[in-house]
Write an enzyme that holds these catalytic residues in place. Structure first.
Site, mmCIF file in Angstrom:
data_model
loop_
_atom_site.group_PDB
_atom_site.id
_atom_site.type_symbol
_atom_site.label_atom_id
_atom_site.label_comp_id
_atom_site.label_asym_id
_atom_site.label_seq_id
_atom_site.Cartn_x
_atom_site.Cartn_y
_atom_site.Cartn_z
ATOM 1 N N GLY A 242 91.090 85.719 94.272
ATOM 2 C CA GLY A 242 91.100 84.293 93.879
ATOM 3 C C GLY A 242 89.969 83.941 92.703
ATOM 4 N N ASP A 243 89.352 83.551 92.382
ATOM 5 C CA ASP A 243 88.453 83.571 91.775
ATOM 6 C C ASP A 243 87.473 84.817 91.578
ATOM 7 O OD1 ASP A 243 87.433 82.107 93.580
ATOM 8 O OD2 ASP A 243 86.490 80.778 92.631
ATOM 9 N N GLU A 244 87.049 85.915 92.004
ATOM 10 C CA GLU A 244 86.051 86.521 92.566
ATOM 11 C C GLU A 244 85.997 87.370 91.891
ATOM 12 O OE1 GLU A 244 84.288 87.258 96.237
ATOM 13 O OE2 GLU A 244 85.574 85.807 96.654
#
Lengths: 329, 191
Positions: A242-244
């Site tokens: 994801g956005d990690e």
């Protein structure tokens, strides 16, 4: 003498044995075959003796042709004295009740070097000689070996590309979770010192929801470039989902250094990003963990520690980096 | 044999018509990749199938493509290897023709598991020969026509080489010393 006798004139000798050597009983050379003449740099001068032209390599101790025949039995090895360094082997026998000596020589394994050195052609070999087949085989083998070597290189290239692909996040070109696990395993096993930043983008979901996935992907690619810019060659930037993101800083464990890197990343990520005409503003929260705060340092433990710090950063109001004091060691 | 023919076809089409034509052939034949490895094995029949697609892409008969590829194998200046191996077969062109029957044996010396075509040579007259080539893939006879044409040229011999009845090749030698033979040193030139 039992059996028929075969009178073979000298031109017949040349055809059957282009490397023959005919001597008188005392070892003076009478005539040589055309191919042997090329090896000897021409037809030897009249009166030339066997030992002037050849060094005997075996049988050991023999110098003259008589000694060679007496000691060798069937086979002997010679080296021309003209520094051609082409080994010859041969067979020989006494003819005409010892008045003549006939030797027949060949190149043996030095064939390929001899062909090159004396520019020999197929006409220099007897029609029954396997020289052509040997040369053919050497060349065919070289061709096959070349092909196999080329095949190996291509397969190795393909294997490396596949391995690279297996460790790469396709969207951003950063390393993937699997690559991070491998690196952490390696660093922990080596008891190496390192810092780990666990990065989570703030307000990213809003970009995806309002501008669509293409804009979201563009933002992720931009952040990835920022991360890649902030690290050295030995470090590793990873998109773990994801956005990690995770950034592993090898050989640095000082709080000041890790905090500086984290704050630089946050500052760069907080700059406005142009996503297909819309200006997007996001930020990042960073949890910092250090291998030196954990004994033993294990991949799962340091990831959990960074996650805990990230959670604290989010709770403290986002857009910041947090390094927690080590928990009950 | 399919692997060697496919690799040769790939080289011939790329060198002669360009990479994009080869890519079109591969797409049309629904091949998983665009590279054939001469030392690997491919399903028998693959060479003939790919050649049929090449014939459609290039708009010329499949026999012509195989023939031209045979000529390319011998004359391609970047790879003198095939020509040299063939020239080891004989001092002159007729001698070379007789060596064709030894081809499977010669190939097995280098690659023991290679299935080479069985070639049979019949001497119909002092300057007329009939060659019969039994092989999978089917294109092999055409490839041999191309190879023979190029080798006749290499030996400086003028002759008529044509496909004959029942898959034979008819060779009629018109002039044994038509032009100078290309130079052939027994020692490999490149080292």
């Amino acid at each position: 003498m039992p059996g028929p006798v075969c009178p073979l004139p000298v031109d017949g000798l040349s055809r059957f044995m282009p490397m023959y050597l005919l001597l008188d009983g005392q070892g003076t050379i009478l005539s040589v075959g055309p191919t042997l003449a090329r090896v000897l740099d021409g037809i030897p001068p009249p009166g030339a003796r066997f030992e002037d032209l050849f060094e005997v390599r075996s049988p050991g101790g023999a110098m003259t042709v008589a000694e060679v025949l007496d000691r060798a039995g069937q086979r002997f090895r010679l080296m021309p004295r003209n520094r051609s360094k082409i080994g010859l082997r041969g067979v020989g026998m006494r003819l005409d009740e010892g008045r003549l000596i006939l030797l027949n020589l060949s190149f043996g394994i030095d064939l390929i070097a001899a062909v090159r050195k004396f520019s020999l052609s197929d006409a220099d070999f007897a029609a029954t000689d396997l020289a052509m087949e040997l040369l053919y085989l050497a060349e065919a083998n070289a061709a096959v070996t070349r092909e196999l070597r080329a095949l190996n290189l291509r397969l190795e290239g393909a294997r490396m590309a596949a391995e690279e692909e297996a460790l790469t996040d396709p969207l951003t070109g950063l390393r993937n979770r699997r690559a991070a696990d491998l690196l952490l395993e390696r660093l922990c096993a080596a008891k190496a010192g390192f810092g780990l930043l666990h990065i989570d983008l703030d307000y990213f979901k809003k970009v995806n929801d309002s501008l669509g996935h293409a804009a979201g992907d563009h933002v992720l690619a931009t952040v990835s470039r920022i991360l890649a810019d902030q690290i050295r060659a030995d470090d590793c930037a990873v998109r773990i989902g994801g956005d990690e993101f995770v950034v592993i800083i090898v050989n640095r464990t000082e709080e000041r250094v890790l905090r500086t890197i984290a704050e630089r990343i946050i500052a760069r990520v907080s700059d406005p990003i142009d996503a297909q005409g819309s200006e997007v503003r996001i930020s990042a929260s960073v949890g910092i963990a250090r291998s030196v705060d954990l004994t033993p340092c294990e991949p799962a433990r340091i990831l959990a520690e960074a996650d805990r710090a990230l959670y604290a950063a989010k709770r403290a109001g986002r857009g910041r980096a947090v390094l927690l004091a080590p928990q009950g060691n | 044999m399919d692997a060697l023919m496919l690799r040769s076809l790939q080289g011939y089409i790329i060198d002669t018509f360009g990479t994009s034509v080869w890519q079109a052939v591969c797409r049309r034949a629904a091949l998983p990749g665009e590279t054939f490895e001469p030392m690997l094995r491919y399903a028998s029949g693959t060479a003939d199938r790919v050649a049929r697609h090449a014939a459609e892409v290039l708009g010329r008969p499949v026999e012509t493509i195989w023939e031209d590829m045979g000529t390319y194998l011998v004359t391609n200046p970047d790879n003198d290897g095939v020509r040299r191996l063939l020239r080891f077969g004989g001092m002159g062109f007729v001698d070379f023709l007789h060596s064709l029957e030894e081809m499977p044996g010669r190939a097995r010396l280098a690659l023991p598991d290679l299935e080479m075509p069985e070639v049979e040579l019949r001497e119909l007259g002092p300057d007329r020969f009939e060659i019969r080539c039994r092989s999978e893939p089917g294109g092999m006879t055409s490839v041999l026509v191309g190879i023979l044409t190029a080798m006749a040229d290499d030996y400086g011999v003028l002759c008529l080489i044509e496909p004959g009845p029942l898959g034979t090749i008819q060779v009629k030698i018109l002039d044994c010393a038509h032009s100078a033979a290309r130079r052939f040193d027994l020692a490999r030139p490149d080292h």
